[in-house]
Enzyme design. Structure first.
Site, PDB file in Angstrom:
ATOM      1  N   GLU A  77       0.855  -1.339  -0.024  1.00 55.57           N
ATOM      2  CA  GLU A  77       0.209  -0.013   0.002  1.00 55.57           C
ATOM      3  C   GLU A  77       0.724   1.239   0.095  1.00 55.57           C
ATOM      4  OE1 GLU A  77      -2.659  -0.393   3.312  1.00 55.57           O
ATOM      5  OE2 GLU A  77      -4.186  -1.391   2.165  1.00 55.57           O
TER       6      GLU A  77
ATOM      7  N   GLU B 176       7.080 -21.657   8.928  1.00 55.97           N
ATOM      8  CA  GLU B 176       7.611 -20.496  10.012  1.00 55.97           C
ATOM      9  C   GLU B 176       8.574 -21.098  11.057  1.00 55.97           C
ATOM     10  OE1 GLU B 176       4.525 -20.523  13.700  1.00 55.97           O
ATOM     11  OE2 GLU B 176       3.551 -20.090  11.843  1.00 55.97           O
TER      12      GLU B 176
END
Length: 303
Positions: A89, A120
């Protein structure tokens, strides 16, 4: 601090059980929604308590970005996706070069849309991803892990620090390895979730708010905003073209025709059009003056 805990002594508050919600599955739709909504308020409280730490992170990161460094996000699962969102963004909102907002997520791009089991837990991959991104001493890493113990993120932080980058860490648990490993720790202490362990709830909300604040504050300090006007937005569609026109009109007090003429001459660059109209100069001179002020419109205008 070890990242492995016995089930009976796990100190991570995000893994705790909230005794207030033991009958969650028996609530009416109205009571259920109200419970979730009320619990989200704790995300705001956690961010409020983290304001000094967020401010310190902005102050520390600013010189790195002023000399051309990048924002490097690192996370896994929900936290990783929030990093991808924030990085993405920055370009349409502030015209931040996309190559200067790099999002690393455990499991790679596939993990943006689906869970990549076990990704992870790989600390070495976190390190190699940072090396692959060529992180250096001008860069700022924003590392996110609700647990504060995610191996991928810890590996990324360790490598980034070894490469000279500034590291900022956002965790929802106090005293965790992530907050110890970074130079700028930000604790977002949201506590146990309504659905036990589901950190996509208020823990993620607090991370999203903190990221909004952190990156937006950096963009403001870098001159991407004039007053509170989004003067570096890219007008890539009709909505944004109309917004650009309104911004120029509002900032300069000119009519629509005058503002549109300046915008066209400035090739759609809002900040350039504002400087043109306020100082009565050409688009080229406006750009030169902005460059001399490192892109800060207020400094360029002498205000």
């Amino acid at each position: 601090m070890s990242t492995e805990f016995r089930l009976t002594d796990d100190p991570r508050r995000t893994e705790g059980f909230d005794p207030r919600h033991t009958h969650l599955d028996q609530l009416s739709p109205l009571a259920l929604v109200q419970t979730f909504a009320d619990d989200q308020q704790q995300a705001l409280s956690a961010v409020g308590a983290a304001v000094p730490a967020l401010s310190a992170a902005v102050e520390a990161a600013l010189p790195f970005l002023e000399r051309g460094g990048r924002l490097i996000y690192a996370g896994a699962g929900t936290s990783g996706r929030l990093g991808v969102l924030d990085a993405t963004e920055l370009t349409p909102t502030f015209s931040w070069p996309p190559e200067r907002a790099v999002a690393l997520i455990a499991g790679g791009s596939r993990a943006i849309r689906e869970a990549v089991e076990g990704a992870e837990d790989d600390q070495d991959t976190g390190k190699s991803d940072v090396r692959g991104a060529r992180v250096g001493p001008d860069d700022v890493m924003i590392a996110l892990a609700a647990s504060g113990t995610t191996p991928y993120v810890l590996g990324a932080v360790a490598q980034a620090r070894a490469d000279g980058a500034l590291t900022v860490g956002l965790s929802n648990n106090p005293g965790t390895p992530l907050l110890t490993a970074v130079q700028c720790p930000v604790l977002l202490d949201t506590g146990p979730e309504v659905i036990s362990g589901s950190t996509r709830l208020k823990a993620a909300t607090a991370q999203k708010i903190a990221l909004n604040i952190l990156s937006s504050a950096l963009m403001v300090r870098l001159g991407k905003v004039y007053g509170n006007l989004m003067v570096d937005v890219r007008a890539t569609n009709t909505k944004l073209e109309l917004r650009a026109l309104r911004l120029v009109m509002h900032a300069t007090g000119t009519d629509e025709h005058t503002a549109l003429t300046a915008l066209n001459a400035a090739a759609g660059r809002i900040k350039t059009a504002i400087v043109m109209l306020k100082l009565g100069v050409s688009s080229q001179e406006a750009d030169e003056r902005l460059a001399a002020s490192k892109g800060h419109a207020r400094a360029t205008l002498g205000e």
